[in-house]
Design an enzyme around this catalytic site. Sequence first.
Site, PDB file in Angstrom:
ATOM      1  N   LYS A 150       9.004   2.525   5.996  1.00  0.00           N
ATOM      2  CA  LYS A 150       7.787   2.333   6.773  1.00  0.00           C
ATOM      3  C   LYS A 150       7.733   3.356   7.904  1.00  0.00           C
ATOM      4  O   LYS A 150       8.669   3.466   8.715  1.00  0.00           O
ATOM      5  CB  LYS A 150       7.759   0.914   7.356  1.00  0.00           C
ATOM      6  CG  LYS A 150       7.563  -0.178   6.306  1.00  0.00           C
ATOM      7  CD  LYS A 150       6.179  -0.158   5.710  1.00  0.00           C
ATOM      8  CE  LYS A 150       5.920  -1.350   4.812  1.00  0.00           C
ATOM      9  NZ  LYS A 150       4.546  -1.347   4.260  1.00  0.00           N
ATOM     10  N   LYS A 246      -1.620  -4.294  -6.043  1.00  0.00           N
ATOM     11  CA  LYS A 246      -0.986  -5.521  -5.563  1.00  0.00           C
ATOM     12  C   LYS A 246      -1.860  -6.699  -5.976  1.00  0.00           C
ATOM     13  O   LYS A 246      -3.087  -6.653  -5.822  1.00  0.00           O
ATOM     14  CB  LYS A 246      -0.842  -5.510  -4.040  1.00  0.00           C
ATOM     15  CG  LYS A 246       0.054  -4.418  -3.486  1.00  0.00           C
ATOM     16  CD  LYS A 246       0.064  -4.457  -1.959  1.00  0.00           C
ATOM     17  CE  LYS A 246       0.943  -3.363  -1.379  1.00  0.00           C
ATOM     18  NZ  LYS A 246       0.872  -3.326   0.109  1.00  0.00           N
TER      19      LYS A 246
END
Length: 327
Positions: A150, A246
């Site tokens: 991240k 997703k």
Amino acid sequence: MKRVMTTAVEHFPIAGSFTISRGSKTTASVVTCTLEQDGFSGRGECVPYGRYGETIESVLAQIEAARPFIESGIGRETLRESMPAGATRNALDCALWDLESKIEGRRASSIAGMSEPLSLTTAYTLSLGEPEAMAAQAAKYAHRALLKIKVGTADDASRIRAVRAAAPDSAIILDANEGWTEDNLAHHFAACLEANIALIEQPLPAGKDRFLGTISRPVPVCADESVHKTEDLPTLAGLYDAVNIKLDKTGGLTEALRMRDAARALNLKIMVGCMVGTSLGMAPAMLLAQGAEFVDLDGPLLLAHDRQPGLRYEASLVFPPLPALWG
């Protein structure tokens, strides 16, 4: 036929905390939908996401509004056509898949016309932090084949270099979560090229994608926040090299399978990702992820404890679900 629907809100502590460019969380809160019919039971899980205007309360309200139609016996395709994409539809759609599998006595993969799913190499996600802290995380998990890092600050070059030095043999995905800008994009791309980064997720905010078509992309770029449903894909082809599918964005496995096929037709690579949830949320995505170029289904690994039974993880591999879990 009498179908009964129940819902539950469940909270699973995260091991430590999970930090991205938009903030940190210490708990994964999920909505679980259970459908009972003819003595069989099917379950689906979703993770409401504030970035998309979702809350636990809004998802519960939407499920309750759909109760008459769900309990009347509607199928997955009718659900897909009558409810918008998002977390609510995901929980309902995946519960319908599981229920159908249990009633028919065959695996969801068979219902989908697929071969038995195989184990897959999944990414393991490291939280955003200062370069030294991220390097320490990367060194701890440098034995993993694929790491997802991240990022998303004004200057991530030092983070990229630190992580690569700490995990020299791992393939690395970077996820900027819309945190970069047109002004610093070339600077970050150069750092990614130097560090041999495999993929960059959503570097710019959704809606600012057009800029990606005006510059050289030395590292493949993947759409995440910019892509939710099949109809989004044509406008992204040529701007991105891959799309992150997703289930909580697409509104379930039914739409996700359509999106995967449409993306491939546009020569887009496939990444299958997840929110931070339990094995119940990952299980249907294991079908979608078969043959994907990138798999990021590590949600349960980030939790202090998972459902039982959960998915089996060994080293960098995740294995298909047992019927007692889903499908």
